[in-house]
Design a protein around this motif. Structure first.
Motif, PDB file in Angstrom:
ATOM      1  N   UNK A 132       0.832  -1.204   0.000  1.00 48.86           N
ATOM      2  CA  UNK A 132       0.000   0.000   0.000  1.00 48.86           C
ATOM      3  C   UNK A 132       0.865   1.251   0.000  1.00 48.86           C
ATOM      4  N   UNK A 133       2.010   1.176   0.690  1.00 46.91           N
ATOM      5  CA  UNK A 133       2.936   2.312   0.760  1.00 46.91           C
ATOM      6  C   UNK A 133       3.807   2.428  -0.492  1.00 46.91           C
ATOM      7  N   UNK A 134       3.923   1.276  -1.208  1.00 47.83           N
ATOM      8  CA  UNK A 134       4.842   1.131  -2.334  1.00 47.83           C
ATOM      9  C   UNK A 134       6.280   1.425  -1.903  1.00 47.83           C
ATOM     10  N   UNK A 176       8.237 -10.904  -6.891  1.00 49.94           N
ATOM     11  CA  UNK A 176       6.821 -10.546  -6.861  1.00 49.94           C
ATOM     12  C   UNK A 176       6.566  -9.159  -6.294  1.00 49.94           C
ATOM     13  N   UNK A 177       7.446  -8.694  -5.410  1.00 46.80           N
ATOM     14  CA  UNK A 177       7.182  -7.434  -4.712  1.00 46.80           C
ATOM     15  C   UNK A 177       7.945  -6.242  -5.274  1.00 46.80           C
ATOM     16  N   UNK A 178       8.880  -6.497  -6.174  1.00 52.48           N
ATOM     17  CA  UNK A 178       9.688  -5.409  -6.718  1.00 52.48           C
ATOM     18  C   UNK A 178       8.877  -4.307  -7.359  1.00 52.48           C
ATOM     19  N   UNK A 179       7.811  -4.653  -8.040  1.00 51.11           N
ATOM     20  CA  UNK A 179       7.006  -3.638  -8.717  1.00 51.11           C
ATOM     21  C   UNK A 179       6.335  -2.674  -7.745  1.00 51.11           C
ATOM     22  N   UNK A 180       6.289  -3.068  -6.472  1.00 50.79           N
ATOM     23  CA  UNK A 180       5.697  -2.196  -5.447  1.00 50.79           C
ATOM     24  C   UNK A 180       6.773  -1.411  -4.689  1.00 50.79           C
ATOM     25  N   UNK A 181       8.007  -1.488  -5.160  1.00 53.74           N
ATOM     26  CA  UNK A 181       9.085  -0.763  -4.506  1.00 53.74           C
ATOM     27  C   UNK A 181       9.621  -1.445  -3.257  1.00 53.74           C
TER      28      UNK A 181
END
Length: 254
Positions: A132-134, A176-181
């Protein structure tokens, strides 16, 4: 300060490794949330942090308990305004000193089941808020790839198997989480002698073995652990994810 304005959950924060990380995070401005199963240990680390001008809160949380982990992460995010750093260094319940062919299946699988379950649960709980925070950093500790762990008569049970499973999780989460920073990193250690209880009669030979396996002629200290953890969690390491930071003093050569 490198971590000013950030909230860090340290599972196993009352132990030697977790405490070293928590103190270092707090010294660099983070608000530290210590989680574990022994209140006295958590309180001791928190008191030291507060005495030095830092911010620390404690909570009894079993990192193997899905509901407890989720509830604690939700409360931290609600009260503090988010979770920027999550690190899990709870004990792996490993059994060593016996040949694998002679071990009970429960003893061999204990560090696999405990380590993988708890790391998955705590990383998942943090990731839900970090998405949510990215932004955010999830740190693993231990690593694999050290061929010295597979020497003759080096009987580590399922510990190295558990480390390898956690590394597979680290790679998957990073992808999987890289796109969210969100960055996911392992701090790879060849062993920290200071973390071995002083009263154990076999501490001296283990420390000697750890030091002799390094290229630098010394092993990582608890201060080293804290400093590297701060670097990995800070923007100074903003280009690093999906990787292990080698802090083995050359015990393992990349």
């Amino acid at each position: 300060m490198l971590l000013e304005g950030r909230n860090a959950i340290v599972y196993g924060g009352g132990g030697s490794i977790g405490g070293a990380m928590a103190r270092a995070f707090a010294e660099q401005g983070a608000h530290v949330f210590l989680a574990g199963r022994t209140q006295a240990g958590l309180d001791a680390v928190a008191a030291e942090i507060v005495a030095n001008g830092g911010r620390a809160d404690t909570a009894i949380v079993d990192a193997r308990d899905e509901a407890a982990v989720d509830a604690h992460a939700d409360e931290v995010a609600r009260a503090a305004g988010g979770i920027q750093i999550s690190v899990n260094v709870i004990t792996d319940n490993d059994v060593q000193g016996k040949p694998a062919a002679e071990m009970a299946v429960a003893d061999y699988l204990a560090p696999v089941e405990v380590g993988l379950r708890s790391r998955f649960l705590t990383a998942r709980a943090a990731a839900r808020h970090m998405k949510q925070q990215r932004d955010g950093v999830i740190l693993m500790f231990g690593g694999d790839g050290d061929r010295s762990a597979h020497r003759r008569n080096h009987q580590l049970g399922g510990l190295v198997t558990g480390f390898s499973a956690i590394e597979a999780l680290r790679r998957q989460l990073a992808c999987e989480l890289g796109e969210y920073g969100i960055r996911v990193i392992t701090l790879q250690t060849g062993g920290v002698p200071e973390s071995i209880p002083a009263e154990l009669e076999w501490r001296a030979p283990i420390e000697k073995s750890l030091v002799e396996s390094t290229l630098l002629g010394r092993a990582a200290t608890l201060e080293d652990v804290g400093n590297v953890a701060v670097f990995a969690a800070s923007d100074w390491a903003r280009t690093i994810t999906g990787a292990a930071i080698n802090m083995t003093c050359g015990a393992f050569v990349d």
